[in-house]
Design an enzyme around this catalytic site. Structure first.
Site, PDB file in Angstrom:
ATOM      1  CG  HIS A   1      -7.003  -4.849   1.790  1.00 34.88           C
ATOM      2  ND1 HIS A   1      -6.577  -5.857   2.622  1.00 34.88           N
ATOM      3  CD2 HIS A   1      -7.912  -4.519   2.394  1.00 34.88           C
ATOM      4  CE1 HIS A   1      -7.105  -5.889   3.947  1.00 34.88           C
ATOM      5  NE2 HIS A   1      -8.326  -4.750   3.488  1.00 34.88           N
TER       6      HIS A   1
ATOM      7  CG  HIS B   1      -1.969  -1.023   1.330  1.00 31.72           C
ATOM      8  ND1 HIS B   1      -2.672  -1.268  -0.072  1.00 31.72           N
ATOM      9  CD2 HIS B   1      -2.353  -2.023   2.147  1.00 31.72           C
ATOM     10  CE1 HIS B   1      -3.709  -2.271   0.529  1.00 31.72           C
ATOM     11  NE2 HIS B   1      -3.209  -2.762   1.871  1.00 31.72           N
TER      12      HIS B   1
ATOM     13  CG  ASP C   1      -3.220  -8.378   0.838  1.00 31.82           C
ATOM     14  OD1 ASP C   1      -2.576  -8.528   1.746  1.00 31.82           O
ATOM     15  OD2 ASP C   1      -4.312  -7.432   0.823  1.00 31.82           O
TER      16      ASP C   1
ATOM     17  CG  ASP D   1      -5.544  -9.676   3.338  1.00 35.81           C
ATOM     18  OD1 ASP D   1      -5.374 -10.152   2.128  1.00 35.81           O
ATOM     19  OD2 ASP D   1      -5.213  -8.222   3.820  1.00 35.81           O
TER      20      ASP D   1
HETATM   21 ZN    ZN Z   1      -4.463  -6.891   2.516  1.00 38.40          ZN
END
Ligand code: ZN
Length: 311
Positions: A164, A125, A162, A246
């Site tokens: 996200h 991120h 992931d 996740d």
């Molecule tokens: Zn994540």
């Protein structure tokens, strides 16, 4: 040939406030799972701390200086809504970059067929000059740039499963035609980016948004239908993985419904593509995963496949 494994005790010194999901216990639980005899054959290596010059592959000097200066002498310092630093965070971040770049170097040198780096804080991120989402530096993007600019590879794929969107990696590789960045992620979900229309100026960004509740069969269909054919065209000479776990059904931060079997499947399929195009070269690095049991089991399952395919 073998599977190289990198971690660093410094990654245990990056502390977050009580109750924060990106906690020291994540790495502790993974390392405990890897004590099992299944992992006796891992080629465990100590990575050097990264030089600041590695960070400069993706981040400007003033941003690097700002992060270094933000490390508190005690307690926690908050960088944004989710992202914190503690005493030891700077060293943890450098150790994480050092682990992934050392893993890359070992795989490119032929010392290992593939490699995994168990690191924190995560990286995908972090944007060019903005820490975000628990991340300080774009670890995997830095490794991609090193593969291209230091090792002289022509084409590198970065695959991010992931839950996200890997907004930071996308930002750091946005204008890099030699890197194909693929992210599958729940959408809508924080950080709100990762629409299929975000393809980059060179068409080398591939976003695969997945609806909340998506289970393994539809996840697999998405990768088979959209990602793997693209890799067959791109023909990467190396595959980097942003391995977040996740998207697991038990994860508290999101609503996808994958299981360990799905992570085993995708690891095998990525290794298939690496065998076809990249001499089997895969370098994987830990990103998210916040249910400690699911994280440890999924990471162990992922590494078990890497070992099987690297033998
Ligand atoms: Zn994540």
């Amino acid at each position: 040939m073998s599977t190289a494994f990198y971690t660093d005790p410094a990654c245990l010194n990056h502390a977050t406030p009580e109750g924060h999901p990106e906690q020291v216990a994540r790495l502790v639980s993974i390392l405990a799972a890897l004590e099992h005899r299944d992992f006796a054959g891992l080629d465990r290596r100590q990575a050097p701390m990264a030089e600041v010059a590695e960070l400069l592959r993706c981040h400007p000097q003033d941003y690097i200086d700002r992060i270094r200066a933000a490390e508190p002498d005690a307690g926690n310092h908050q960088l944004d809504a989710d992202t914190w630093m503690s005493p030891g965070s700077w060293a943890a971040a450098l150790a994480g970059v050092g682990a992934v770049t050392a893993a890359l170097d070992a795989v490119v040198a032929g010392e290992a067929r593939n490699a995994f780096a168990a690191i924190r804080p995560p990286g995908h991120h972090a944007e060019t000059a903005t820490p975000m989402g628990f991340c300080l530096f774009g670890t995997v993007a830095i490794a991609a740039k090193r593969a291209l600019d230091h090792h002289g590879l022509s084409r590198v794929a970065v695959l991010d499963f992931d839950v996200h969107h890997g907004n930071g990696t996308q930002d750091l590789l946005w204008d890099e035609p030699r890197a194909l960045f693929v992210s599958s992620h729940q959408f809508p979900l924080w950080p709100g980016t990762g629409r299929a229309e975000e393809t980059g100026p060179h068409g080398t960004i591939l976003n695969v948004p997945l609806a909340p509740g998506t289970r393994g069969p539809d996840f697999r269909d998405a990768w088979e239908g959209q990602v793997f054919p693209r890799l067959d065209i791109f023909k990467p000479e190396l595959i980097l993985i942003s391995a977040g776990f996740d998207a697991h059904i038990d994860d508290p931060l999101a609503q996808l419904a994958l299981t360990e079997e799905d992570f085993i499947w995708i690891t095998h399929r990525i290794c298939d593509l690496a065998d076809a195009h990249a001499g089997g070269r895969v370098v994987s690095a830990l990103e998210g995963g916040y249910n400690l049991d699911a994280l440890a089991a999924s990471t162990a399952a992922h590494i078990r496949v890497l070992m099987e395919r690297g033998a």
